[in-house]
Scaffold this motif. Structure first.
Motif, mmCIF file in Angstrom:
data_model
loop_
_atom_site.group_PDB
_atom_site.id
_atom_site.type_symbol
_atom_site.label_atom_id
_atom_site.label_comp_id
_atom_site.label_asym_id
_atom_site.label_seq_id
_atom_site.Cartn_x
_atom_site.Cartn_y
_atom_site.Cartn_z
ATOM 1 N N THR A 156 0.748 -1.288 0.097
ATOM 2 C CA THR A 156 -0.147 -0.053 0.101
ATOM 3 C C THR A 156 0.914 1.241 0.210
ATOM 4 O O THR A 156 0.214 2.350 0.276
ATOM 5 N N LYS A 157 2.099 1.351 -0.330
ATOM 6 C CA LYS A 157 3.164 2.285 -0.283
ATOM 7 C C LYS A 157 2.482 3.548 -1.068
ATOM 8 O O LYS A 157 2.784 4.635 -0.875
ATOM 9 N N ASP A 158 1.519 3.280 -2.293
ATOM 10 C CA ASP A 158 1.255 4.184 -3.176
ATOM 11 C C ASP A 158 -0.226 4.699 -2.823
ATOM 12 O O ASP A 158 -1.062 5.418 -3.583
ATOM 13 N N LEU A 159 -0.937 4.109 -1.550
ATOM 14 C CA LEU A 159 -2.299 4.204 -1.510
ATOM 15 C C LEU A 159 -2.347 5.701 -1.080
ATOM 16 O O LEU A 159 -1.428 6.669 -0.177
ATOM 17 N N PRO A 160 -3.388 6.546 -1.760
ATOM 18 C CA PRO A 160 -3.530 8.112 -1.282
ATOM 19 C C PRO A 160 -3.691 8.264 0.279
ATOM 20 O O PRO A 160 -4.102 7.451 0.971
ATOM 21 N N PRO A 161 -2.980 9.406 0.721
ATOM 22 C CA PRO A 161 -2.991 9.780 2.133
ATOM 23 C C PRO A 161 -4.323 9.773 2.943
ATOM 24 O O PRO A 161 -4.302 9.559 4.231
ATOM 25 N N GLN A 162 -5.466 9.784 2.171
ATOM 26 C CA GLN A 162 -6.728 9.953 2.731
ATOM 27 C C GLN A 162 -6.956 8.740 3.367
ATOM 28 O O GLN A 162 -8.145 8.348 4.206
ATOM 29 N N LYS A 219 -3.502 3.674 6.961
ATOM 30 C CA LYS A 219 -2.838 2.368 6.638
ATOM 31 C C LYS A 219 -2.854 1.747 8.217
ATOM 32 O O LYS A 219 -2.541 2.623 9.231
ATOM 33 N N THR A 220 -3.292 0.654 8.496
ATOM 34 C CA THR A 220 -3.332 -0.260 9.691
ATOM 35 C C THR A 220 -2.064 -0.806 9.715
ATOM 36 O O THR A 220 -1.506 -1.354 8.974
ATOM 37 N N ALA A 221 -1.592 -0.877 10.858
ATOM 38 C CA ALA A 221 -0.362 -1.169 11.458
ATOM 39 C C ALA A 221 -0.306 -2.607 11.215
ATOM 40 O O ALA A 221 -1.157 -3.378 11.603
ATOM 41 N N PRO A 222 0.878 -3.175 10.616
ATOM 42 C CA PRO A 222 0.839 -4.753 10.581
ATOM 43 C C PRO A 222 0.559 -5.592 11.495
ATOM 44 O O PRO A 222 0.164 -6.601 11.405
ATOM 45 N N ASP A 223 1.306 -5.098 12.828
ATOM 46 C CA ASP A 223 0.794 -5.977 13.849
ATOM 47 C C ASP A 223 -0.640 -6.000 14.358
ATOM 48 O O ASP A 223 -1.083 -7.190 14.786
#
Length: 64
Positions: free
Chosen positions: A2-8, A11-15
């Motif tokens: 999801t590195k290119d996911l728009p800032p709006q 992102k949920t933390a991997p843990d």
């Protein structure tokens, strides 16, 4: 992924994702939606699988 996911979109933390997945497996859930985006997509999928299928296909469609 999801590195290119728009800032709006937060992102949920991997843990947190890993914990939600393991909790779902332990609970015997058939479908596990480990973050808010997945929960929304899951609700939409359960309401109309074909609509979600078309939306996902449009995202990866290769122009002719």
């Amino acid at each position: 992924m999801t590195k290119d996911l728009p800032p709006q979109f937060e992102k949920t933390a991997p843990d947190a994702v890993a914990k939600a997945i393991l909790d779902g497996v332990e609970a015997g859930e058939d479908d596990i939606f480990p973050d808010p985006f997945a929960v929304a997509l899951g609700k939409q999928f359960h309401a109309s699988p074909k609509t979600v299928e078309r939306q996902m296909a449009a995202l990866v469609a290769v122009p002719a």
